[in-house]
Write a protein that holds these residues in place. Structure first.
Motif, PDB file in Angstrom:
ATOM      1  N   ILE A 170       0.832  -1.206   0.000  1.00 15.39           N
ATOM      2  CA  ILE A 170       0.000   0.000   0.000  1.00 15.39           C
ATOM      3  C   ILE A 170       0.866   1.256   0.000  1.00 15.39           C
ATOM      4  O   ILE A 170       0.755   2.097  -0.889  1.00 15.39           O
ATOM      5  CB  ILE A 170      -0.961   0.006   1.196  1.00 15.39           C
ATOM      6  N   GLN A 171       1.707   1.388   1.009  1.00 10.73           N
ATOM      7  CA  GLN A 171       2.569   2.557   1.134  1.00 10.73           C
ATOM      8  C   GLN A 171       4.041   2.156   0.959  1.00 10.73           C
ATOM      9  O   GLN A 171       4.352   0.996   0.695  1.00 10.73           O
ATOM     10  CB  GLN A 171       2.350   3.228   2.494  1.00 10.73           C
ATOM     11  N   LEU A 172       4.942   3.118   1.127  1.00  9.59           N
ATOM     12  CA  LEU A 172       6.360   2.819   0.989  1.00  9.59           C
ATOM     13  C   LEU A 172       6.828   1.838   2.055  1.00  9.59           C
ATOM     14  O   LEU A 172       7.689   1.000   1.806  1.00  9.59           O
ATOM     15  CB  LEU A 172       7.175   4.114   1.083  1.00  9.59           C
ATOM     16  N   SER A 173       6.281   1.952   3.248  1.00 16.66           N
ATOM     17  CA  SER A 173       6.599   1.032   4.342  1.00 16.66           C
ATOM     18  C   SER A 173       5.377   0.182   4.646  1.00 16.66           C
ATOM     19  O   SER A 173       4.241   0.616   4.430  1.00 16.66           O
ATOM     20  CB  SER A 173       6.999   1.813   5.601  1.00 16.66           C
ATOM     21  N   PRO A 174       5.583  -1.023   5.169  1.00  8.34           N
ATOM     22  CA  PRO A 174       4.424  -1.854   5.512  1.00  8.34           C
ATOM     23  C   PRO A 174       3.654  -1.278   6.688  1.00  8.34           C
ATOM     24  O   PRO A 174       4.185  -0.484   7.467  1.00  8.34           O
ATOM     25  CB  PRO A 174       5.056  -3.205   5.874  1.00  8.34           C
ATOM     26  N   ASP A 175       2.396  -1.653   6.780  1.00 11.42           N
ATOM     27  CA  ASP A 175       1.572  -1.322   7.936  1.00 11.42           C
ATOM     28  C   ASP A 175       1.531  -2.529   8.856  1.00 11.42           C
ATOM     29  O   ASP A 175       1.438  -3.675   8.396  1.00 11.42           O
ATOM     30  CB  ASP A 175       0.142  -0.976   7.501  1.00 11.42           C
TER      31      ASP A 175
END
Length: 689
Positions: A170-175
């Motif tokens: 989803i984003q640059l880093s995982p959630d």
């Protein structure tokens, strides 16, 4: 008959609503909330954050379909800086439509697909995770991509058993998030922030630690995988070296490196390569000193993004002190990949708008203690922030200077650039902090989003006015520098919903879907087309200010207030866009930064005996600054990094291929490079708090 009547009554009764509440916790304080009310398949979510005068405030409505995949999802309210949010998604009969700040579209749905919000709340993470888990762990997403949910461990938070899940894609880093036994959202967390079930706020520190542990494990694994280290000389042939001070390219040359030091610089091809050396063919490209980000906020994964973008030096302008002090030696040994970090110590004042980093002294004596704490730990400067007492600046700056520390920061609310310069600032952070002194009334409160929205007034600013010229004269007289962060002002002032901003166009299509869509939004509230044009004209005036300051000999420090690396490249481009010669922009972003930090003995130029911290480019950045956007190879701390490998590990499409590499013929290649966990030994199993 009685049973039938009772059954009919139960059937006719409305479903009972279930309420879930989460608290947003930052630096030990509750700064926001999530309240979700679910009735049947419909959930209403109220999300509010007020952190340092900023934060999203919006309401979501979700209707779930089969296997927990939303078939309707709407969001209305405001985003981080107050920009309007109006997002809608609907799926019916194998077809989906959506409209958000980022885009609008429709698609056929041969199979269920999970819509990824452009403006979401922590509650959305639970929706994504449940849908991905119901689909076997991975599910296609709209408008594109895929999200993966991985169960990484089980735990017990207080008396509640939870499953810890990592969301990727989803984003640059995982959630990271936690679901309880009923798959309700218990918490979302990272190394820096937590949203946790109301009543469990005391558990937030434990979740912060867990977030750091999990991210530490992930980043260590990637760092080990992409770092190539050799116990033989590395010979880089067929390159032209950028003389960063002069801004010129030299004749073709060969650079020899042993571990982390430049040992030889030879003319031409350097002659026949010894059989026991590794040879890299630069293919006529440019070898330039690594870029610097002079306004960084380090995270666990920022180092990978920086290295992939050719950044080998950063100045950390405010962080959690325990985190940064633990991280610094790990970065310098290569356990965590990243640039060399020079730390500045953050000092804020107490107010409803206080930023939650570093120290928040309640008395002047406490402020002195904070300065001494930073001095004892080797920090280079202190950074003063928005809510700091203006009357304390002069004595605190004097104490910092007495101890050999520099002084930088924002202009505190109800002060002025002229005053902080005279009170002892060595550098002002952010060009808007400087320019607001020419645009606002002294009584205006710059602890609020006014420190951004007030910049629209720059459209009418006369740079020849006495007010501007007095500040410039003071900066010259006191030797005061400016770290510009023009890129973050461009992003906030010029980003517009539904469009890819000029500053993002070169890289955005390579990144994960959630990040791509987040970048396509309006961050400032726009009343009408006239206000839109005012922001655009104001940004032109901002660039004119940079050119004016550079022409007057004011030291400019390229910085970003970001940590992706892409923005460092854009910051240098903006210097050129402002009319500053490309050679000067490159000098400021390399040697100039090292000179300001007192690091020129070891970095900032490519010379024999200096640290091997440089970047291989295919093109000539003195002719076209955009050449810095596609590094092929980076060296830092005795390791060779190929940006293409880093980007693949981060699920980003690479921008340039690695150069040809010929291993030594006298030694088996397998005995040379070591990039696995064995290199790091037991330290690979430690965690960063």
């Amino acid at each position: 008959m009685r049973r039938f009547a009772l059954a009919l009554l139960l059937t006719a009764s409305p479903a009972l609503a279930e309420t879930e509440k989460l608290s947003i916790v930052a630096n030990g304080e509750i700064v926001g909330s999530v309240v979700a009310e679910t009735t049947g398949t419909r959930t209403i979510v109220d999300y509010r954050v007020d952190d340092n005068g900023r934060g999203p405030k919006h309401r979501e409505e979700i209707v779930l379909g089969a296997r927990g995949v939303p078939v309707e999802w709407t969001v209305a309210g405001t985003s981080l800086m107050g920009g309007p949010v109006a997002e809608r998604f609907r799926a019916t009969a194998g077809h989906a439509t959506w409209e958000s700040q980022a885009d609008k579209g429709d698609a056929a749905l041969p199979a269920p697909a999970l819509y990824i919000l452009n403006d979401d709340s922590p509650y959305a993470a639970g929706v994504y995770a449940r849908a991905a888990l119901a689909a076997g762990g991975s599910i296609a997403t709209l408008p594109g991509g895929r999200v993966t949910a991985t169960k990484v461990r089980t735990a017990r938070i207080g008396t509640t058993p939870v499953t810890v899940i990592r969301l990727d894609g989803i984003q640059l880093s995982p959630d990271y998030l936690m679901l309880d036994a009923q798959q309700r959202l218990f918490a979302t967390f990272s190394a820096t922030g937590v949203a946790i079930r109301a009543g469990q706020e005391a558990q937030a520190p434990a979740l912060l630690t867990l977030g750091a542990v999990l991210e530490g494990e992930r980043i260590r694994a990637i760092s080990a995988k992409v770092a190539h280290r050799y116990d033989v000389p590395v010979r880089i042939r067929n390159v032209r070296i950028l003389d960063a001070r002069a801004g010129t390219l030299g004749a073709p040359a060969t650079v020899v490196v042993m571990r982390d030091r430049i040992t030889q610089i030879l003319p031409g091809d350097g002659g026949a390569a010894p059989a026991d050396q590794l040879v890299i063919d630069g293919q006529g490209g440019t070898l330039m000193p690594g870029l610097a980000d002079m306004h960084s906020h380090t995270s666990l994964d920022s180092g990978l993004y920086y290295l992939a973008a050719g950044v080998t030096l950063t100045r950390d302008m405010g962080n959690k002190n325990d985190f940064l002090l633990d991280l610094l030696p790990r970065v310098d040994t290569g356990e965590i990949a990243g640039p060399h970090i020079v730390p500045d110590g953050f000092i804020e004042g107490r107010s409803p708008y206080s930023a939650r980093n570093g120290f928040i002294p309640d008395t002047l004596d406490d402020a002195y203690k904070a300065v001494r704490w930073y001095a004892d730990r080797g920090y280079r400067e202190i950074k003063i922030y928005n809510s700091f007492n203006p009357d304390w600046v002069k004595p605190v700056a004097a104490e910092a200077h007495r101890l050999g520390l520099g002084v930088t920061g924002h202009v505190p609310a109800f002060s002025s650039p002229d005053r902080v310069i005279e009170d002892g600032y060595d550098t002002i952070a952010h060009i808007n902090q400087l320019m607001l002194g020419w645009l606002l009334d002294p009584k205006d409160d710059t602890r609020t989003p006014l420190r951004l929205t007030g910049m629209a007034r720059a459209a009418e600013l006369d740079l020849a006015s006495p007010r501007v010229q007095r500040t410039v004269a003071l900066m010259k007289a006191h030797g005061t520098a400016l770290d510009t962060t023009a890129v973050i002002l461009e992003r906030l002032m010029l980003s517009r919903a539904g469009t890819v901003a000029e500053g993002d166009a070169a890289y955005l299509s390579h990144l994960p879907i959630g990040y791509r869509r987040y970048r396509q939004r309006t961050f400032v509230p726009l009343k009408d087309a006239g206000e839109d044009q005012r922001y655009r004209a104001a940004f032109v005036k901002l660039l004119d200010t940079m050119k004016l300051l550079h022409g007057q000999g004011i030291r400019l420090l390229p910085g970003t207030d970001d940590a992706t690396g892409f923005t460092v490249q854009r910051e240098v481009e903006l210097y050129a866009k402002a009319g500053i010669p490309a050679a000067d922009a490159l000098r400021l972003a390399t040697w100039g930064a090292a000179d300001y930090l007192g690091e020129t003995a070891t970095r900032g130029t490519i010379e024999r005996g200096k640290a091997a911290e440089f970047v291989l480019l295919a093109g000539d950045p003195t002719r076209d600054v955009a050449a810095i956007r596609a590094p092929r190879m980076v060296m830092r701390a005795g390791a060779i990094y190929y940006p293409a490998e880093i980007y693949r590990a981060l699920a980003i499409e690479p921008f340039a291929a690695p150069p040809p590499v010929t291993p030594p013929s006298a030694t088996p290649p397998a005995a040379l490079g070591h990039a696995g966990t064995a290199y790091f030994g037991a330290a690979a199993h430690d965690h960063v708090d």
